[in-house]
Design a protein around this motif. Structure first.
Motif, PDB file in Angstrom:
ATOM      1  N   ALA A  70       0.824  -1.211   0.000  1.00  0.00           N
ATOM      2  CA  ALA A  70       0.000   0.000   0.000  1.00  0.00           C
ATOM      3  C   ALA A  70       0.858   1.261   0.000  1.00  0.00           C
ATOM      4  CB  ALA A  70      -0.931  -0.001   1.209  1.00  0.00           C
ATOM      5  N   GLN A  71       2.032   1.210   0.600  1.00  0.00           N
ATOM      6  CA  GLN A  71       2.914   2.379   0.653  1.00  0.00           C
ATOM      7  C   GLN A  71       3.651   2.621  -0.655  1.00  0.00           C
ATOM      8  OE1 GLN A  71       5.472   1.477   3.968  1.00  0.00           O
ATOM      9  NE2 GLN A  71       4.063   2.359   5.454  1.00  0.00           N
ATOM     10  N   ILE A  81      -5.483  -6.891  -2.260  1.00  0.00           N
ATOM     11  CA  ILE A  81      -4.504  -6.495  -3.269  1.00  0.00           C
ATOM     12  C   ILE A  81      -4.989  -7.027  -4.612  1.00  0.00           C
ATOM     13  CG2 ILE A  81      -2.520  -6.351  -1.706  1.00  0.00           C
ATOM     14  CD1 ILE A  81      -1.601  -9.097  -2.725  1.00  0.00           C
ATOM     15  N   ARG A  82      -4.519  -6.399  -5.681  1.00  0.00           N
ATOM     16  CA  ARG A  82      -4.899  -6.875  -7.011  1.00  0.00           C
ATOM     17  C   ARG A  82      -3.675  -6.838  -7.918  1.00  0.00           C
ATOM     18  NH1 ARG A  82      -8.532  -2.135  -7.378  1.00  0.00           N
ATOM     19  NH2 ARG A  82      -7.123  -0.393  -7.756  1.00  0.00           N
ATOM     20  N   GLU A 131      -8.893  -0.473  -2.552  1.00  0.00           N
ATOM     21  CA  GLU A 131      -9.513   0.396  -1.543  1.00  0.00           C
ATOM     22  C   GLU A 131      -9.754  -0.381  -0.255  1.00  0.00           C
ATOM     23  OE1 GLU A 131     -12.895   2.867  -2.410  1.00  0.00           O
ATOM     24  OE2 GLU A 131     -12.174   3.209  -4.459  1.00  0.00           O
ATOM     25  N   ALA A 132     -10.233  -1.616  -0.404  1.00  0.00           N
ATOM     26  CA  ALA A 132     -10.465  -2.457   0.780  1.00  0.00           C
ATOM     27  C   ALA A 132      -9.153  -2.724   1.516  1.00  0.00           C
ATOM     28  CB  ALA A 132     -11.129  -3.764   0.371  1.00  0.00           C
ATOM     29  N   ALA A 149      -8.335  -1.704   5.303  1.00  0.00           N
ATOM     30  CA  ALA A 149      -7.960  -2.726   6.296  1.00  0.00           C
ATOM     31  C   ALA A 149      -6.776  -2.299   7.143  1.00  0.00           C
ATOM     32  CB  ALA A 149      -7.659  -4.047   5.587  1.00  0.00           C
ATOM     33  N   LEU A 150      -5.999  -1.363   6.646  1.00  0.00           N
ATOM     34  CA  LEU A 150      -4.828  -0.890   7.392  1.00  0.00           C
ATOM     35  C   LEU A 150      -5.189   0.192   8.396  1.00  0.00           C
ATOM     36  CD1 LEU A 150      -2.249  -0.762   4.485  1.00  0.00           C
ATOM     37  CD2 LEU A 150      -2.297  -2.388   6.398  1.00  0.00           C
ATOM     38  N   ASN A 151      -6.376   0.755   8.279  1.00  0.00           N
ATOM     39  CA  ASN A 151      -6.784   1.837   9.188  1.00  0.00           C
ATOM     40  C   ASN A 151      -7.527   1.323  10.384  1.00  0.00           C
ATOM     41  OD1 ASN A 151      -5.653   3.755   7.506  1.00  0.00           O
ATOM     42  ND2 ASN A 151      -7.506   3.871   6.266  1.00  0.00           N
TER      43      ASN A 151
END
Length: 94
Positions: free
Chosen positions: A15-16, A69-70, A87-88, A92-94
């Motif tokens: 994500a980063q 992830i995709r 987006e999901a 999920a990280l928040n």
């Protein structure tokens, strides 16, 4: 979905990333080797590390199956699949 430590670490790093990335690029960051390169194949530390690396592949598959992830660019024989968080996944990280 409750993420285990490996899934969370892998998802966070993906994500980063500012662009699609090969998830396996982060495996050594998450689970660095704890043995010398000259260690024998059957060295217990090497064997344990290899099992952890396989666990990270499972984590990658589980994240993909959960829609966190995709694959943006499928593997082409010269490089592995390049992935990004969905987006999901970000949620999920928040």
């Amino acid at each position: 979905m409750t993420l285990n430590a490996d899934e969370h670490a892998l998802l966070r790093l993906i994500a980063q990333s500012p662009e699609p990335v090969a998830a396996s690029d982060f495996f050594h960051t998450i689970r660095p080797a704890n043995f010398e390169r000259s260690a024998a194949e059957e060295d217990p530390r090497r064997v344990a590390w290899q099992e952890k690396q396989f666990g990270l592949y499972k984590a990658m598959i589980d994240l993909h199956d959960a829609g966190l992830i995709r694959i943006v660019h499928p593997a082409n024989g010269e490089r592995p699949d390049l992935m990004e968080a969905t987006e999901a996944g970000h949620a999920a990280l928040n």
